[in-house]
Every structure is written in structure tokens, then in C-alpha cells.
Design an enzyme around this catalytic site. Structure first.
Site, PDB file in Angstrom:
ATOM      1  N   CYS A 156      22.441  11.263  61.536  1.00 34.36           N
ATOM      2  CA  CYS A 156      23.558  11.809  62.307  1.00 34.36           C
ATOM      3  C   CYS A 156      23.143  11.838  63.768  1.00 34.36           C
ATOM      4  O   CYS A 156      22.133  12.458  64.114  1.00 34.36           O
ATOM      5  CB  CYS A 156      23.932  13.211  61.840  1.00 34.36           C
ATOM      6  N   GLN A 264      27.447  28.850  70.681  1.00 30.95           N
ATOM      7  CA  GLN A 264      28.061  27.599  71.104  1.00 30.95           C
ATOM      8  C   GLN A 264      27.155  26.441  70.687  1.00 30.95           C
ATOM      9  O   GLN A 264      25.938  26.472  70.924  1.00 30.95           O
ATOM     10  CB  GLN A 264      28.269  27.595  72.615  1.00 30.95           C
ATOM     11  N   CYS A 388      39.040  27.294  71.965  1.00 22.78           N
ATOM     12  CA  CYS A 388      38.607  26.183  71.116  1.00 22.78           C
ATOM     13  C   CYS A 388      39.792  25.557  70.399  1.00 22.78           C
ATOM     14  O   CYS A 388      39.598  24.719  69.507  1.00 22.78           O
ATOM     15  CB  CYS A 388      37.554  26.655  70.114  1.00 22.78           C
TER      16      CYS A 388
END
Length: 431
Positions: A156, A264, A388
């Protein structure tokens, strides 16, 4: 026609191309505006259809080669076929469209988009795990677009390299365990000095499995924790003690946190976001500021460095306790914290009735509509809203402008999650 030909007209917020075929809208995964493609239908609906690209007949000048071999299967990323600069344009267009359609407002000025590292940025995440008998392996990855399935990842590129390049190694590790069928997920949490993995296991682990997990941590310099039950059951396996923290350079503040705490995900963007928030709040030495949905104090403690006083309110009592401990850790004595479910009305509480010249909102995806029933009070003339979810920000912007007499002075997007469809944004409201 089995593989009809379409021309892509535009792009959705989640990275799919939009085409029209026989008077019906078709959402095409993997296609970009201006391209022509042969498509294969995935699902048919009454008012629209879903498809994916079977063959590209023409390519957009914007198209780039995705870095990840799993792009298009893994549901984590939506935009790897677009360069980062175009991704942020798409996200700003999504925000603008939401403001206009939902809030019936538009900013007086658009802020320049904020960006940072686009690869290897993700310091927080959750990998799903499943032992698959047919493959004789542990599948480790994020969910596919169809959330019933886990993408079988080998790498990833958005995760921190310490984890992202070791997906295969994690699969092999879990496959070697007696409890290979009992590992359900791996939580990733990285501070400035430590990367931690939390293994959720559904049954107790035998000693040999514990030793293999510990050896993996030692070999790869990763802290290993176990979670046999709920969040409170998380405990370190190796090393025996753990100090997870990250530094906010702007404010000379260290924030300690636990592995399952919300932080975050993008450390570099968090630094830039805090800097922009402080600039927009324009905190002065005599200001008293209210910070709602304050979490660990990510914004509260930097604000405290500049203000006379700041009050942070958060629904999670554990986060509130750690925010107060972080204030003490950093010798900050002008920050106070309260635990309160901000989906309920707290108009009669002492903290809500106090006077605040400035206010910061950083709510979850659902937004802050419940808070706006009783706040801001008369003396609040400046609000910064970190969001968000562009839809809930747009809705709440309409409330602040039309009900509370604010103007939407500035707004812009921040690429907290490059290559994904998630849109982080910030807005300044002035009375």
C-alpha cells in the site's frame, strides 16, 4: 450490446466518470472526462447504471499510470489515475457544488488549496484480515468497493512505508499463527518515533503465537499490541511500555495519544492545517476561544499558546482526559476541557453560556447542526469550521449565514487524503 461505447462527460466526487447512454446516466469506474471507452456493466438500476472500463479507446491528457498494482480493486483510493493537482481541483469543485446546492451560499474568497506529501502519508488506519482456505493464506487489506470483500494487498503506497511495504510480511506472519483464523483486523497508529500495530484477536493466543508476533515487532522495529476484546482491552506485547506522541511544530506542543484514539491521518497536512486555522481565527492575546469536537487538543493547545483562554469540548471522555493531560504535559494552564455529547443541547451548561469571541468547529462527518441550535452566542463574531464532509459543511454554512447573520468570508480544500475521494475543507465565517 455487451460492451457499449460511451464518451465520458464529467467526474463524480468519488472518481467515477459520468456518461449518458440511451438517455440514462452511467457511472463508469476508471474513466476520466473526455475519454471514450468500451464499458462492462456492473449493476443496473432504474434511474442509472454502474459500469467499469473494459477498454479505453481514447485517453485523457490528464491520465497518469496508477502507482499501486491494486488500484481499481482496493476501495481505499479513487484517484490514482489523476495527478495530485487535478485531484485537488476535483475536490474543490465538489465543495463549491455542495455550497451552492445545499447551503445556497458561496465564499467571498477561495483559499489556495493545501497539499503535502501524496504518498506514504497515512499514519492511522485499519487493515482487515481474513484467512481464506481456497488461497491458503491470510488476506490483509482494505475493503474493496464491495465491502463484503477484502482486497488481497501485497503493498500500500498511501500507508507509511514502515507498514505499507510489509503487507505481504504481515500476511505471512498471520498465516504462520495457530490463531490465523482468529485475527480480524490490524489497527495502525504511528507517532513521531514509534509505529504501532494492534492485532484484534477473537480468541486467546497461545504462547507460541505471542512469541511470533513479538519477534515480528523486533525484526521490523514495530510496536506490537493485542486487543482481545473491546477498545479498553488493548495492551502492549512488545515493548512493555509505549509512548505514542506527535509534535505540533507551530505551537511547540507534544500530543500523547493511545493507539485507538482519533488523530489526523496525515502528519504533514495536520501541521499545515493548524497553521491555516490559527491564521483564520486570528487569535489575539485577550481572546477567549471555544473549540468544539476538540479531541486530544490538536487545535486547542496551539490556540492556547496565543489566547487568553480556550475551552475544549469533546464527547469522548477518554479523549477529554488525554487532552487535559496533554495540557499539563506541555505546561499549558489556560486550557479547560469538558466532556459533553455535542449531538445534544447544552445551552444551559456553564461552558456554553460563557462568552467567546471566537469559535472553532471540527465535527465528524455528521456536522455541527445540533450545536448551531444554541451556539454561537451574541458575542461570537468569528468562526473557523474544519470539515471532513462537504455536504454537512455546506448545510451548516447555510445555517450560520441565514440564521446567525454570518458571512462566508473564505473557504478552501485541504488534501488530507490524497488519491481518495475524501474531501477535507476549512471555512471562515465572520459576523
Amino acid at each position: 450490446m455487451h460492451n457499449p461505447e460511451v464518451e465520458i462527460e464529467s467526474l463524480t466526487h468519488d472518481g467515477r466518470g459520468v456518461a449518458r447512454l440511451d438517455g440514462k446516466t452511467v457511472f463508469v469506474a476508471g474513466a476520466l472526462p473526455g475519454e471514450r471507452a468500451l464499458i462492462r456493466y456492473i449493476k443496473r438500476h432504474r434511474n442509472y447504471d454502474e459500469a467499469r472500463v473494459e477498454e479505453l479507446l481514447s485517453r485523457s491528457v490528464d491520465r497518469v499510470e496508477p502507482r499501486c498494482p491494486h488500484f481499481g480493486v482496493c476501495g481505499g483510493c479513487a484517484f490514482q489515475h489523476l495527478p495530485a493537482g487535478r485531484q485537488i481541483e476535483v475536490k474543490q469543485n465538489v465543495l463549491a457544488e455542495n455550497f451552492e446546492r445545499i447551503g445556497k451560499v458561496s465564499p467571498e474568497r477561495w483559499l489556495p488549496p493545501l497539499g503535502d506529501e501524496e504518498w506514504g502519508y497515512r499514519r492511522k488506519g485499519r487493515l482487515s484480515v481474513k484467512w481464506v482456505e481456497q488461497k491458503n493464506k491470510a488476506v490483509v487489506g482494505f475493503r474493496e468497493d464491495n465491502p463484503r470483500f477484502i482486497a488481497d494487498l501485497s503493498v500500500c503506497h498511501t500507508l507509511l512505508p514502515e507498514v505499507g511495504r510489509r503487507i505481504d510480511a504481515l500476511s505471512e506472519l498471520i498465516g504462520s499463527l495457530e490463531a490465523r483464523r482468529e485475527i480480524a483486523q490490524i489497527e495502525i497508529a504511528a507517532g513521531d518515533d514509534t509505529v504501532a500495530l494492534v492485532f484484534r484477536h477473537l480468541l486467546p493466543l497461545v504462547e507460541a503465537d505471542r512469541e511470533k508476533l513479538k519477534a515480528f515487532g523486533v525484526q521490523h522495529d514495530l510496536a506490537i499490541l493485542l486487543q482481545p476484546k473491546g477498545p479498553d482491552s488493548v495492551h502492549p506485547l512488545w515493548p512493555e511500555t509505549l509512548d505514542l506522541y506527535f509534535r505540533i511544530v507551530e505551537a511547540d506542543v507534544d500530543l500523547a495519544f493511545k493507539p485507538l484514539d482519533f488523530i489526523q491521518v496525515n502528519a504533514g497536512m495536520n501541521q499545515r492545517m493548524i497553521r491555516r486555522t490559527l491564521d483564520l481565527l486570528d487569535v489575539q492575546a485577550d481572546d477567549v476561544v471555544l473549540d468544539l469536537f476538540c479531541g486530544l487538543g490538536n487545535f486547542t493547545l496551539p490556540i492556547a499558546r496565543h489566547a487568553a483562554a480556550v475551552v475544549g469540548v469533546e464527547g469522548d471522555e477518554g479523549l477529554v482526559a488525554r487532552a487535559a493531560a496533554n495540557a499539563e504535559r506541555n505546561d499549558i494552564d489556560n486550557a479547560r476541557f469538558h466532556a459533553a455529547d455535542l449531538l445534544l443541547n447544552h445551552a444551559s451548561t456553564a461552558w456554553a453560556r460563557a462568552g467567546y469571541g471566537k469559535m472553532l468547529l471540527d465535527p465528524p462527518r455528521s456536522g455541527a447542526a445540533a450545536v448551531l441550535d444554541y451556539l454561537p452566542r451574541k458575542g461570537t463574531d468569528r468562526i473557523v469550521y474544519v470539515s471532513c464532509h462537504p455536504g454537512s459543511l455546506a448545510r451548516d454554512a447555510g445555517i450560520l449565514v441565514n440564521r446567525h447573520g454570518f458571512r462566508l468570508a473564505e473557504a478552501g480544500v485541504m488534501d488530507m487524503f490524497p488519491h481518495t475521494a475524501l474531501v477535507e475543507s476549512i471555512a471562515l465565517f465572520i459576523r
